[in-house]
Scaffold this motif. Structure first.
Motif, mmCIF file in Angstrom:
data_model
loop_
_atom_site.group_PDB
_atom_site.id
_atom_site.type_symbol
_atom_site.label_atom_id
_atom_site.label_comp_id
_atom_site.label_asym_id
_atom_site.label_seq_id
_atom_site.Cartn_x
_atom_site.Cartn_y
_atom_site.Cartn_z
ATOM 1 N N LEU B 24 0.835 -1.222 0.000
ATOM 2 C CA LEU B 24 0.000 0.000 0.000
ATOM 3 C C LEU B 24 0.861 1.261 0.000
ATOM 4 N N VAL B 27 2.288 1.672 -3.395
ATOM 5 C CA VAL B 27 1.275 2.109 -4.366
ATOM 6 C C VAL B 27 1.082 3.626 -4.299
ATOM 7 N N PHE B 28 1.020 4.154 -3.068
ATOM 8 C CA PHE B 28 0.685 5.573 -2.925
ATOM 9 C C PHE B 28 1.894 6.509 -2.773
ATOM 10 N N ARG B 33 2.985 8.780 -10.590
ATOM 11 C CA ARG B 33 1.644 9.047 -11.132
ATOM 12 C C ARG B 33 1.701 8.785 -12.631
ATOM 13 N N MET B 37 -3.528 8.438 -17.320
ATOM 14 C CA MET B 37 -4.714 8.170 -16.494
ATOM 15 C C MET B 37 -4.683 8.866 -15.134
ATOM 16 N N ASP B 39 -4.024 9.464 -11.113
ATOM 17 C CA ASP B 39 -4.033 8.656 -9.888
ATOM 18 C C ASP B 39 -4.883 7.396 -9.978
ATOM 19 N N VAL B 40 -5.905 7.409 -10.839
ATOM 20 C CA VAL B 40 -6.802 6.250 -10.919
ATOM 21 C C VAL B 40 -6.049 4.986 -11.378
ATOM 22 N N ARG B 42 -3.544 3.861 -10.098
ATOM 23 C CA ARG B 42 -3.034 3.155 -8.909
ATOM 24 C C ARG B 42 -3.931 1.977 -8.528
ATOM 25 N N ILE B 43 -5.119 1.901 -9.105
ATOM 26 C CA ILE B 43 -6.002 0.740 -8.912
ATOM 27 C C ILE B 43 -5.337 -0.511 -9.497
ATOM 28 N N TYR B 45 -2.431 -1.900 -9.436
ATOM 29 C CA TYR B 45 -1.576 -2.803 -8.643
ATOM 30 C C TYR B 45 -2.392 -3.857 -7.889
ATOM 31 N N PHE B 46 -3.450 -3.419 -7.207
ATOM 32 C CA PHE B 46 -4.256 -4.380 -6.447
ATOM 33 C C PHE B 46 -5.230 -5.127 -7.365
ATOM 34 N N THR B 97 -12.860 -3.850 -8.935
ATOM 35 C CA THR B 97 -11.831 -2.804 -9.057
ATOM 36 C C THR B 97 -11.542 -2.505 -10.530
ATOM 37 N N LEU B 100 -14.052 -0.086 -12.000
ATOM 38 C CA LEU B 100 -13.812 1.314 -11.589
ATOM 39 C C LEU B 100 -12.693 1.937 -12.430
ATOM 40 N N ARG B 103 -13.981 2.670 -15.960
ATOM 41 C CA ARG B 103 -14.819 3.878 -16.068
ATOM 42 C C ARG B 103 -13.974 5.076 -16.525
ATOM 43 N N LYS B 104 -12.751 5.125 -16.001
ATOM 44 C CA LYS B 104 -11.860 6.232 -16.390
ATOM 45 C C LYS B 104 -11.174 5.943 -17.726
#
Lengths: 49, 230
Positions: B24, B27-28, B33, B37, B39-40, B42-43, B45-46, B97, B100, B103-104
């Motif tokens: 985590l 990731v953050f 960045r 895309m 920050d989105v 970053r989804i 990795y998980f 995930t 989501l 969507r972007k």
């Protein structure tokens, strides 16, 4: 909060949420089983005396 | 009879928790960045790590199914059903995930392209695995049917894996690069996430298997009491 960071937060909340539900369901089932095992073991011990 | 504390299992859980925390932070705070895309991304990795655990868990169910059919021992059946339950949770995670992120990236939560369609089918196929187990009462028959079903259901894993190579699809192929340029820092974060999720899988699998052993102990005690009553 931008739409993008909202999606990011929801995605990580989904991960934590589902993991929590899985662990909680295992914990609840384990607790119930252990209680039943203890009760039945005690009953068997009582009968054997 | 008191169930023993599972210290190796607790150590494994603690290690996997720490690994997830490290992932985590990476990731953050470590991964850059992504230019297109933002920050989105970053989804990613998980999302990839959840899909990996789902596929790996279904592979374990497949191997354990073969093991059960060859040996007919309860141990293999417990491996199979425990792994399937965890796999289903992680594939659900990957789908949610992923939608989501989509969507972007694609402007829609869902589209019926090959990878997503196969994943939807896979989800239903493995939900049906649980329903099959619930529907059959006789334990040996239940284990045998589930082993065969688990082996056949595994077809969805290679199909899903190769869907992005065999058919025209908008789903990115991280192995081939594609639209998203994976920098070394992104790759490190992805590998740490994959390792952390794999550890978490083994920690959860161990606990889920213990649950099944406890259920067997309970069934034996019930039989003993019923035998005494007769």
């Amino acid at each position: 909060m931008t739409e993008m960071s909202l999606y990011l937060i929801i995605a990580y909340a989904v991960f934590w949420g589902l993991t929590f539900v899985l662990v909680l369901s295992m914990w609840v089932r384990q607790g119930r089983l252990e209680r039943e095992i203890q009760a039945l073991s005690a009953l068997l011990e009582e009968r054997s005396r | 009879m008191v169930m023993k504390r599972d210290y190796p299992g607790l150590v494994l859980l603690a290690l996997s928790d720490m690994a997830i925390l490290v992932a985590l932070v990476m990731v953050f705070a470590y991964a850059p960045r992504e230019a297109t895309m933002g920050d989105v991304q970053r989804i990613f990795y998980f999302h990839v790590a959840s899909a990996w655990v789902g596929f790996f868990a279904f592979f374990v169910t497949f191997v354990a199914g073969i093991g059960y059919l060859a040996r007919r021992t309860r141990r293999w059946d417990i491996w199979a059903l425990s792994s399937e339950e965890i796999g289903l949770t992680f594939i659900t995670m990957a789908v949610l995930t992923g939608s989501l992120w989509a969507r972007k990236a694609w402007g829609t939560f869902w589209t019926w392209e090959p990878r997503l369609t196969i994943t939807a089918v896979q989800l239903l196929v493995y939900i049906a695995y649980g329903m099959l187990r619930t529907a059959i009462v006789e334990p040996e028959r239940k284990a045998r049917f589930a082993a065969v079903y688990g082996c056949v259901a595994f077809v969805t894993v290679p199909l899903s894996w190769f869907a992005i190579r065999w058919w025209r699809t908008i789903h990115p192929d991280i192995m081939a690069g594609g639209d998203m340029a994976v920098t070394p820092r992104m790759a490190h974060t992805l590998f740490v996430s994959l390792g952390a999720f794999t550890l978490l899988y083994f920690a959860l699998l161990r606990q889920r298997m213990r649950l099944e052993w406890a259920a067997d102990t309970l069934a034996r005690l019930r039989e003993q009491i019923e035998g005494d009553d007769r």
